[in-house]
Design a protein around this motif. Structure first.
Motif, mmCIF file in Angstrom:
data_model
loop_
_atom_site.group_PDB
_atom_site.id
_atom_site.type_symbol
_atom_site.label_atom_id
_atom_site.label_comp_id
_atom_site.label_asym_id
_atom_site.label_seq_id
_atom_site.Cartn_x
_atom_site.Cartn_y
_atom_site.Cartn_z
ATOM 1 N N GLY A 71 -6.457 38.077 -109.560
ATOM 2 C CA GLY A 71 -6.520 38.304 -110.990
ATOM 3 C C GLY A 71 -6.736 39.743 -111.417
ATOM 4 O O GLY A 71 -6.896 40.020 -112.596
ATOM 5 N N GLY A 72 -6.776 40.688 -110.485
ATOM 6 C CA GLY A 72 -6.770 42.085 -110.863
ATOM 7 C C GLY A 72 -8.049 42.872 -110.711
ATOM 8 O O GLY A 72 -8.022 44.089 -110.792
ATOM 9 N N HIS A 73 -9.215 42.226 -110.506
ATOM 10 C CA HIS A 73 -10.449 43.003 -110.299
ATOM 11 C C HIS A 73 -10.354 43.692 -108.954
ATOM 12 O O HIS A 73 -10.317 43.051 -107.916
ATOM 13 N N GLY A 74 -10.301 45.026 -108.959
ATOM 14 C CA GLY A 74 -10.012 45.755 -107.733
ATOM 15 C C GLY A 74 -11.070 46.710 -107.260
ATOM 16 O O GLY A 74 -10.783 47.578 -106.447
ATOM 17 N N ASP A 75 -12.307 46.605 -107.718
ATOM 18 C CA ASP A 75 -13.338 47.551 -107.314
ATOM 19 C C ASP A 75 -13.988 47.083 -106.010
ATOM 20 O O ASP A 75 -15.081 46.513 -106.004
ATOM 21 N N PHE A 76 -13.275 47.299 -104.908
ATOM 22 C CA PHE A 76 -13.740 46.937 -103.576
ATOM 23 C C PHE A 76 -13.570 48.130 -102.659
ATOM 24 O O PHE A 76 -12.785 49.031 -102.916
ATOM 25 N N MET A 77 -14.294 48.119 -101.561
ATOM 26 C CA MET A 77 -14.083 49.106 -100.505
ATOM 27 C C MET A 77 -13.860 48.342 -99.209
ATOM 28 O O MET A 77 -14.265 47.189 -99.071
ATOM 29 N N GLY A 78 -13.183 49.013 -98.285
ATOM 30 C CA GLY A 78 -12.950 48.402 -96.987
ATOM 31 C C GLY A 78 -14.250 48.240 -96.214
ATOM 32 O O GLY A 78 -15.263 48.872 -96.518
ATOM 33 N N CYS A 79 -14.230 47.389 -95.198
ATOM 34 C CA CYS A 79 -15.442 47.111 -94.422
ATOM 35 C C CYS A 79 -15.877 48.297 -93.563
ATOM 36 O O CYS A 79 -17.024 48.343 -93.116
ATOM 37 N N PHE A 80 -14.992 49.251 -93.317
ATOM 38 C CA PHE A 80 -15.349 50.477 -92.604
ATOM 39 C C PHE A 80 -15.561 51.574 -93.648
ATOM 40 O O PHE A 80 -14.604 52.057 -94.245
ATOM 41 N N VAL A 81 -16.828 51.941 -93.877
ATOM 42 C CA VAL A 81 -17.181 52.874 -94.936
ATOM 43 C C VAL A 81 -17.813 54.124 -94.331
ATOM 44 O O VAL A 81 -18.754 54.022 -93.527
ATOM 45 N N ARG A 82 -17.294 55.285 -94.709
ATOM 46 C CA ARG A 82 -17.833 56.554 -94.220
ATOM 47 C C ARG A 82 -19.320 56.655 -94.586
ATOM 48 O O ARG A 82 -19.722 56.389 -95.704
ATOM 49 N N GLY A 83 -20.137 57.023 -93.582
ATOM 50 C CA GLY A 83 -21.557 57.234 -93.807
ATOM 51 C C GLY A 83 -22.435 56.025 -93.519
ATOM 52 O O GLY A 83 -23.646 56.097 -93.660
ATOM 53 N N PHE A 84 -21.844 54.902 -93.134
ATOM 54 C CA PHE A 84 -22.606 53.685 -92.860
ATOM 55 C C PHE A 84 -22.320 53.215 -91.434
ATOM 56 O O PHE A 84 -21.652 52.201 -91.222
ATOM 57 N N ARG A 106 -13.566 33.378 -86.269
ATOM 58 C CA ARG A 106 -14.677 33.517 -87.218
ATOM 59 C C ARG A 106 -14.185 34.140 -88.501
ATOM 60 O O ARG A 106 -13.183 34.849 -88.513
ATOM 61 N N ARG A 107 -14.894 33.872 -89.612
ATOM 62 C CA ARG A 107 -14.576 34.471 -90.908
ATOM 63 C C ARG A 107 -15.258 35.827 -90.964
ATOM 64 O O ARG A 107 -16.452 35.947 -90.678
ATOM 65 N N VAL A 108 -14.489 36.860 -91.336
ATOM 66 C CA VAL A 108 -14.986 38.235 -91.352
ATOM 67 C C VAL A 108 -14.684 38.869 -92.706
ATOM 68 O O VAL A 108 -13.564 38.766 -93.205
ATOM 69 N N GLY A 109 -15.671 39.539 -93.291
ATOM 70 C CA GLY A 109 -15.467 40.276 -94.531
ATOM 71 C C GLY A 109 -14.680 41.540 -94.269
ATOM 72 O O GLY A 109 -15.021 42.322 -93.381
ATOM 73 N N ILE A 110 -13.595 41.742 -95.018
ATOM 74 C CA ILE A 110 -12.772 42.941 -94.810
ATOM 75 C C ILE A 110 -12.795 43.889 -96.010
ATOM 76 O O ILE A 110 -12.503 45.070 -95.859
ATOM 77 N N TYR A 111 -13.132 43.386 -97.209
ATOM 78 C CA TYR A 111 -13.291 44.225 -98.401
ATOM 79 C C TYR A 111 -14.558 43.764 -99.117
ATOM 80 O O TYR A 111 -14.720 42.568 -99.365
ATOM 81 N N ILE A 112 -15.413 44.722 -99.464
ATOM 82 C CA ILE A 112 -16.746 44.406 -99.964
ATOM 83 C C ILE A 112 -17.077 45.205 -101.219
ATOM 84 O O ILE A 112 -16.335 46.115 -101.601
#
Length: 175
Positions: A71-84, A106-112
């Motif tokens: 539906g268009g809500h796109g404020d996500f980041m990938g599961c690999f985040v610089r600095g974490f 297994r179920r894995v989060g890819i965008y958070i």
């Protein structure tokens, strides 16, 4: 390749419903591009700058496809985040199925959530399965931890050759 930002990618890319991918087809190619979320402060509301990895399947942004279907809500980041580093290591182990769960899938989060990474804010996830000679991504979903996952039937499954998959996942994690 033009710079990839969440705003430009999500506003300009449109996808149409496609049939489920036939698993007898050839392997898909997994890669990534850097996903940049600029920070800002407007009227006392602050958003934090984040740099993460957006997965590409056969050259197409997976995040853009999922956001369009959701539906268009796109404020996500990938599961690999610089600095974490700790969170990146956990995501790497989960995507490579290195975490012992007694199962080959297994179920894995890819965008958070780009602010906190918490599932309660919503995330996109995928079922990752290792079979003889292949890794499969299927049952893509939006989930929030308090309702049943909303499965997207319009995308996947994708089959990856195991060595290409592992190389692409490790490369994506180096952001």
């Amino acid at each position: 390749m033009m710079p990839h930002t969440a705003k430009s990618c999500l506003l300009q890319v449109k996808f149409f419903k496609t049939p489920k991918r036939d698993l007898s087809m050839s392997f898909a190619t997994l890669s990534h591009v850097n996903l940049h979320r600029p920070g800002s402060s407007v009227n006392g509301a602050t958003t934090v700058q984040r740099d993460s990895a957006d997965f590409l399947v056969d050259g197409t942004s997976l995040l853009a496809r999922l956001v369009t279907m959701n539906g268009g809500h796109g404020d996500f980041m990938g599961c690999f985040v610089r600095g974490f580093a700790e969170a990146k290591a956990q995501a790497l182990n989960e995507l490579l199925l290195k975490v012992d769960t007694g199962s080959q899938q297994r179920r894995v989060g890819i965008y958070i959530c780009p602010e906190c990474g918490d599932i309660g804010c919503g995330r996109f996830s995928v079922m990752v399965e290792r079979r003889a000679g292949e890794v499969i991504w299927s049952d893509f979903a939006y989930e929030n931890g308090y309702e049943d996952p909303w499965i997207f039937e319009e995308i996947g499954p994708f089959r990856f050759e195991p060595s290409q998959y592992e190389k692409a996942i490790r490369h994506s994690s180096e952001i």
